[in-house]
Design a protein around this motif. Structure first.
Motif, short mmCIF file in Angstrom:
data_model
loop_
_atom_site.label_atom_id
_atom_site.label_comp_id
_atom_site.label_asym_id
_atom_site.label_seq_id
_atom_site.Cartn_x
_atom_site.Cartn_y
_atom_site.Cartn_z
N THR A 1 57.23 -36.83 61.52
CA THR A 1 57.46 -37.89 62.50
C THR A 1 56.19 -38.06 63.32
O THR A 1 55.60 -37.09 63.79
CB THR A 1 58.66 -37.55 63.42
N ALA A 2 55.80 -39.33 63.47
CA ALA A 2 54.55 -39.65 64.14
C ALA A 2 54.79 -40.36 65.46
O ALA A 2 55.76 -41.12 65.62
CB ALA A 2 53.68 -40.53 63.25
N PHE A 3 53.87 -40.11 66.39
CA PHE A 3 53.75 -40.91 67.60
C PHE A 3 52.43 -41.66 67.51
O PHE A 3 51.39 -41.08 67.14
CB PHE A 3 53.72 -40.04 68.87
N PHE B 1 58.52 -44.20 67.36
CA PHE B 1 58.29 -43.08 66.45
C PHE B 1 58.54 -43.56 65.03
O PHE B 1 59.41 -44.40 64.79
CB PHE B 1 59.24 -41.92 66.77
N HIS C 1 56.66 -34.71 68.05
CA HIS C 1 56.23 -36.07 68.36
C HIS C 1 56.54 -36.40 69.83
O HIS C 1 55.81 -37.19 70.45
CB HIS C 1 56.86 -37.09 67.40
N HIS D 1 53.67 -35.04 71.77
CA HIS D 1 52.51 -35.92 71.59
C HIS D 1 52.60 -37.12 72.53
O HIS D 1 51.61 -37.51 73.15
CB HIS D 1 52.41 -36.41 70.15
N LYS D 2 53.78 -37.72 72.62
CA LYS D 2 53.96 -38.87 73.51
C LYS D 2 53.74 -38.47 74.97
O LYS D 2 53.05 -39.18 75.72
CB LYS D 2 55.34 -39.50 73.34
N LEU E 1 50.86 -36.60 64.28
CA LEU E 1 52.00 -36.11 63.50
C LEU E 1 52.55 -34.84 64.11
O LEU E 1 51.81 -33.90 64.40
CB LEU E 1 51.58 -35.83 62.06
N GLY E 2 53.87 -34.81 64.29
CA GLY E 2 54.54 -33.59 64.74
C GLY E 2 54.81 -32.69 63.54
O GLY E 2 55.35 -33.16 62.53
#
Length: 188
Positions: free
Chosen positions: A14-16, A22, A77, A80-81, A98-99
């Motif tokens: 899962t990406a931020f 997401f 993620h 990251h945010k 990427l988480g």
């Protein structure tokens, strides 16, 4: 087998990314493109924001070269945010984070610090065939240089596009390359 020349392994993360919801990134999303996987130990740390900011200053240039950048740590993620929303350096960055809280990517690329749950400071350049072409791993306290990363990517792309040619040390785009042959043996 060493990691250079090996195929990236399947993954889903899962990406931020700034300005987006997401989203999922998989090995399939990387297929057919150049990609940089830029592992760092953890969000909210010390050397990491300086090297991520440096990479961010080169992001537009890397995109012009057809390269997507993925920052990766074993944080989620969500972390990251939160880091993006609270750090001036990280808040400027436009590439995806990427988480990897399940450590799939860190294990796949061989940078997981077992027992610590953190990734080493590692950079991996993957070609459009999913083959790892370049690797750089540094110790905890040594930050990376995005200028050198761009130079190495240009060299890797040149070699891919010009079979039979190789780039000598410190090669810069536009400089002479070498065509390995018996005639060169012992003459360099």
């Amino acid at each position: 087998m060493g990691i250079v020349g090996s195929q990236i392994q399947p993954f889903t993360a899962t990406a931020f990314q700034a300005g987006k919801d997401f989203f999922q990134v998989t090995d399939g999303d990387v297929a057919g493109k150049w990609a940089v996987f830029f592992f760092y130990p953890a969000d909210f740390t010390f050397v990491c924001p300086t090297e991520l900011e440096d990479l961010g200053e080169h992001y537009a240039m890397l995109q012009k070269l057809g390269v997507e950048v993925y920052a990766v740590s074993t944080d989620t993620h969500f972390s990251h945010k939160a880091w993006h929303d609270t750090s001036d350096k990280i808040g400027k960055l436009q590439f995806p984070f990427l988480g990897d809280q399940n450590h799939v990517l860190a294990r796949n690329f061989g940078v997981l610090r077992e027992g610590q749950g953190l990734a080493d400071r590692g950079t991996f350049v993957v070609d459009p065939d999913g083959v790892i072409q370049l690797v750089e791993i540094t110790s905890e306290g040594v930050g990376r240089n995005a200028n050198e990363l761009v130079r190495k990517i240009r060299a890797a792309q040149y070699v891919r596009n010009n079979p039979g040619q190789v780039c000598p040390a410190a090669w810069e785009e536009g400089e002479e390359t070498l065509a390995p042959s018996l005639d060169l043996v012992g003459k360099l």
